[in-house]
Design a protein around this motif. Structure first.
Motif, PDB file in Angstrom:
ATOM      1  N   ARG A  27      -6.679   8.496  73.252  1.00 16.10           N
ATOM      2  CA  ARG A  27      -5.854   9.663  73.560  1.00 16.10           C
ATOM      3  C   ARG A  27      -4.390   9.255  73.664  1.00 16.10           C
ATOM      4  O   ARG A  27      -4.091   8.090  73.905  1.00 16.10           O
ATOM      5  N   ASN A  74     -12.693  23.548  75.784  1.00 16.35           N
ATOM      6  CA  ASN A  74     -12.118  22.932  76.978  1.00 16.35           C
ATOM      7  C   ASN A  74     -11.083  23.799  77.713  1.00 16.35           C
ATOM      8  O   ASN A  74     -11.149  23.917  78.938  1.00 16.35           O
ATOM      9  N   ASP A  76     -18.479  15.833  76.158  1.00 23.57           N
ATOM     10  CA  ASP A  76     -17.608  15.346  77.224  1.00 23.57           C
ATOM     11  C   ASP A  76     -18.448  14.829  78.392  1.00 23.57           C
ATOM     12  O   ASP A  76     -19.068  13.769  78.317  1.00 23.57           O
TER      13      ASP A  76
END
Ligand SMILES: Nc1nc2c(c(=O)[nH]1)N[C@H]1C(S)=C(S)[C@@H](COP(=O)(O)OP(=O)(O)OC[C@H]3O[C@@H](n4cnc5c(=O)[nH]c(N)nc54)[C@H](O)[C@@H]3O)O[C@H]1N2
Ligand SMILES: Nc1nc2c(c(=O)[nH]1)N[C@H]1C(S)=C(S)[C@@H](COP(=O)(O)OP(=O)(O)OC[C@H]3O[C@@H](n4cnc5c(=O)[nH]c(N)nc54)[C@H](O)[C@@H]3O)O[C@H]1N2
Ligand code: SF4
Ligand SMILES: [Mo]
Length: 745
Positions: A623, A107, A138
């Motif tokens: 998250r 990422n 993702d």
């Protein structure tokens, strides 16, 4: 303060691209704060931004290349490191062929202009079909659905949140993630503004998230059922005469096909599977369609699941049929200043790059030149012709981030050779033979080439490095190009000559004969104007000049160049999004394809999910504001405080299992098991548990002192590498069936 320098930058730690004011003294950061003059972020930053200073100062951040030896890690010179890396990779390639060397781009490579431009150069030099990246853990389903609908993997509409009257969020928590495939600093304020101006926010999520807390309505949704929910909404739209595509109407193709396809998906049919009342579904979509403007937005919860591509497609079908595609307040297309994909016109040759080859073991399709990372361990561990024997990782930590982490550990441990371009010795890079650390992000120049494709405004900002680089320490692009040229047998060619060669190649590609603008430009004029300074900035200058605001190498006298952009150190606001249909479309027909065949083909499977057994507990991800995937846990300002790697569970489930907050539980899936502490919370949907990924810093051989003191567990030990999006093979981290067993204490 004496001798200080102030640099204005973009924070490269998430997709929001907030402006930073970085005050430095020599090689040290003395102050870091939000840049109030950044036209996009206006001073906003989140706590993670301070991580950039902590990262720069982190004693565990590698400054010199490392070599694995029988006696442990040894610091070696750059020259030796390049030599060993090139020799090791070349040896595997000559014995087993180019596909024996795999690559994985993580990422952060998207946030580095250097890695973004030169990572692909390295991949091409290797000539391998075994390419992987975090994309398939993702947003790949969204890229594929967008390529089929609009004709480009980056042609993804973004929610115009600053002007919308109704935001419907599925499987995203932008208050914590700060937005994804939606570049927008200060999402919390932008969301509050929607309600302040009389608009509405509705969230569908199996957890009552921080974003749900700012919404008018939140509905728990059973993981993996977003496609059902959205198809039932489209069903209601046709049934109740709410289909009004508006200005986009003439550009849509396949509306009748969609109408037929959604017939089976009445709200009453999907309600049980989704866990949402049928009347509630009807009311939400009616309100959505009646709002002056509205937009549906889905993220990780909709892409990293079993029906990721169908759900991603259905989001845009809802937007298009309700008249919200390509209009202010709806789902709009950004017009980035540097945009390579859009130099070419639509037409018959422009088929999506999908399924041109398949992975060896699981037969998963290639997409945009890559294979799904869910099958990386299979491709290493399953011997035979085409098996991967060596790896190059760039800015990635797949052991913690990709599915079935323990299989990946075993796989990486079995390689003949591995090179990591990374500044940490972590759970993944500890398997490397050679680790090549790039300078810290504050030491390189920056432009968010990828993320500006998803801006909720059209933004451009270029910044020079804030801190000097040790002259011995090569820039990230130099590391990548040195490897690439060595692998191409051009080791003796100096870096500037090699870069001039790359530039010539890129310019030639960009000046393809079927381009729509700047028809009289020729190679020599372009190369002559771009000059002799090598590196990413020169390529950026090329893209800006050829881009929609560009100067066309002097043909538009006031147009944008890198030099002109640098006159705006806080960034340049190129205005709000404006309608772009049909010029943005690159489909073979030049229209928006509402009914791609490959999607219609799987709707029967989707319908079967209405009858799926929902007795099993399922796992979803989570998250945290002070974290970023796996790699910022070695920064004390970000990890201090209470333990975060905790399993959230609803009181009813906890009661049934005899679990209390603070107690540990053993979590098992088809592929693994682990133990974690529990927090009983009614913010969870019954039947669903939530555990963050990116933890599990217990690996022997990793050199992360701070992270090791806050280890947590690797959630991806549980993620099943066979539990993937049925179309793309993207990792389905969400909705994984799990068992729970209370432990004592
Ligand atoms: N602070 C912080 N910011 C980050 C990151 C980080 O790690 N930390 N990571 C960055 C990255 S790489 C990305 S891609 C983005 C991601 O950005 P987001 O997608 O906004 O972030 P998540 O928190 O993963 O949100 C996913 C939500 O989907 C819910 N969910 C799970 N399964 C389902 C489902 O089947 N259906 C529905 N409707 N919901 C479901 C989860 O409960 C969760 O709330 O964030 C970026 N920003
Ligand atoms: N269970 C579960 N798993 C998930 C997700 C989830 O929601 N749930 N989310 C997925 C998502 S959205 C993503 S994007 C992936 C992320 O997956 P990865 O990209 O593989 O993982 P990261 O944790 O971001 O690891 C980044 C690595 O890059 C290094 N690095 C940082 N900056 C730089 C740099 O500037 N240059 C170089 N060369 N290296 C650098 C760090 O040291 C670290 O080793 O994880 C996925 N995994
Ligand atoms: S939200 Fe935080 S991490 Fe993301 S760009 Fe802004 S300051 Fe950086
Ligand atoms: Mo991501």
């Amino acid at each position: 303060m004496a001798d200080t320098t102030t640099t204005y930058r973009s924070c490269t730690l998430c997709e929001a691209t907030c402006g930073l004011e970085v005050v430095t003294q020599g090689a040290r950061v003395v102050r870091l704060q939000g840049d109030r003059d950044d036209p996009f972020s206006r001073g906003y930053i989140c706590p993670k931004a301070y991580g950039l200073k902590a990262l720069h100062d982190d004693p565990d951040r590698l400054r010199q290349p490392q070599k694995r030896t029988a006696a442990g890690w040894q610091t070696i010179s750059w020259q030796e490191a390049f030599h060993c890396a090139i020799e090791g990779l070349s040896a595997v390639r000559s014995s087993h062929g180019p596909d024996a060397v795999g690559t994985y781009l993580g990422n952060p490579s998207v946030h580095s202009l250097h890695a973004l431009l030169y990572g692909p150069v390295l991949q091409r030099a290797l000539g391998t079909k075994q390419r992987y990246s975090a994309s398939s853990a993702d947003q790949l389903p969204k890229m594929v659905s967008s390529a089929w609908m609009f004709g480009g993997g980056l042609t993804i509409p973004v929610p115009d949140i600053d002007r919308t009257d109704f935001l419907m969020v599925l499987g995203a928590n932008p208050v914590v993630s700060n937005g994804s495939l939606m570049t927008a600093p200060n999402v919390p304020q932008r969301l509050k503004a929607i309600r302040q101006r009389g608009g509405r926010i509705v969230v569908f999520d199996p957890r009552r998230t921080e974003t749900a807390a700012l919404a008018d309505d939140h509905f728990f949704i059973r993981p993996g059922t977003d496609a059902l929910l959205l198809l039932s909404m489209v069903h209601v739209m046709f049934r109740d005469g709410l289909v009004k595509p508006g200005a986009a109407g003439p550009h849509l193709s396949g509306t009748e096909t969609v109408e037929k396809a959604v017939t089976p998906f009445a709200p009453a049919r999907v309600a049980g599977a989704c866990g949402i009342d049928a009347f509630a579904i009807e009311k939400v979509i009616r309100d959505f369609c009646r709002a002056p403007s509205a937009v549906c937005y889905g993220r990780i919860g909709t892409t990293c699941q079993q029906f990721g591509t169908v759900a991603s497609w259905a989001v845009d079908v809802v937007n298009a049929l309700s008249g919200n595609l390509d209009r202010p307040g709806g789902a709009m297309f950004t017009q980035p200043a540097a945009n390579r994909a859009q130099l070419r016109p639509a037409g018959p040759g422009s088929r999506a790059k999908f399924g041109r080859w398949h992975s060896r073991v699981q037969r998963l399709p290639e997409a945009f030149g890559e294979l799904p990372v869910a099958t990386l361990s299979d491709e290493i561990l399953t011997e035979g012709p085409g098996a991967i024997r060596a790896m190059v990782t760039l800015a990635g930590n797949p052991v913690l981030s990709a599915p079935h982490g323990s299989a990946l550990e075993q796989a990486l441990g079995s390689l003949d050779f591995m090179v990591a371009v990374d500044f940490y010795l972590n759970e993944t890079t500890r398997f490397a033979d050679i680790v090549l650390p790039p300078p810290s992000p504050l030491q390189r120049d920056s432009y968010e080439l990828a993320l500006y494709h998803f801006g909720i405004r059209n933004i451009a900002k270029y910044t020079p490095p804030a801190l000097p680089r040790d002259p011995e320490h090569p820039d990230e692009w130099v590391i990548l190009l040195t490897l690439a040229k060595g692998l191409m047998g051009m080791g003796s060619v100096d870096i500037n000559t090699a870069d001039a060669f790359i530039l010539r190649e890129v310019v030639t590609q960009e000046l393809v004969p079927d381009r729509e603008r700047w028809l009289d430009l020729d190679l020599d004029e372009v190369l002559g104007t771009l000059g002799d300074t090598p590196g990413p900035a020169r390529l950026l200058d090329l893209f800006l000049r050829l881009g929609p605001y560009g100067d066309g190498f002097g043909r538009v006298p006031e147009g944008l160049t890198l030099g002109r952009l640098q006159e705006h150190p806080h960034g340049l606001d190129l205005g709000p999004l404006s309608p772009r249909l049909p010029e943005i479309l690159r489909t073979p027909t030049g229209r928006v394809e509402l009914a791609p065949e490959a999607i219609l083909d799987v709707l029967a499977d989707v319908e079967r999910a209405c009858d799926a057994d929902s007795a099993s507990m399922v796992l979803v991800g989570r998250r945290h504001l002070r974290s970023n995937n796996s790699w910022m846990h070695n920064l004390l300002p970000l990890v201090k405080g209470p333990e975060r790697c905790i399993l959230l569970i609803h009181p009813t489930d906890a009661h049934r299992l005899g679990l209390k907050s603070g107690q540990h539980v053993r979590i098992g899936s088809r592929v693994g098991q682990l133990e974690a502490p529990v927090l009983v919370s009614d913010e969870m949907m019954p039947g669903v548990v939530s555990l963050p990924h990116g933890w599990g810093h217990t690996a022997p051989g990793a050199a992360l002192q701070v992270a090791a003191a806050h280890p947590g567990v690797n959630a991806n030990v549980l993620s099943d590498n066979r539990w993937v999006d049925g179309i793309t093979g993207n990792a389905a981290f969400n909705g994984v069936p799990v068992t729970l067993e209370p432990l004592d204490g």
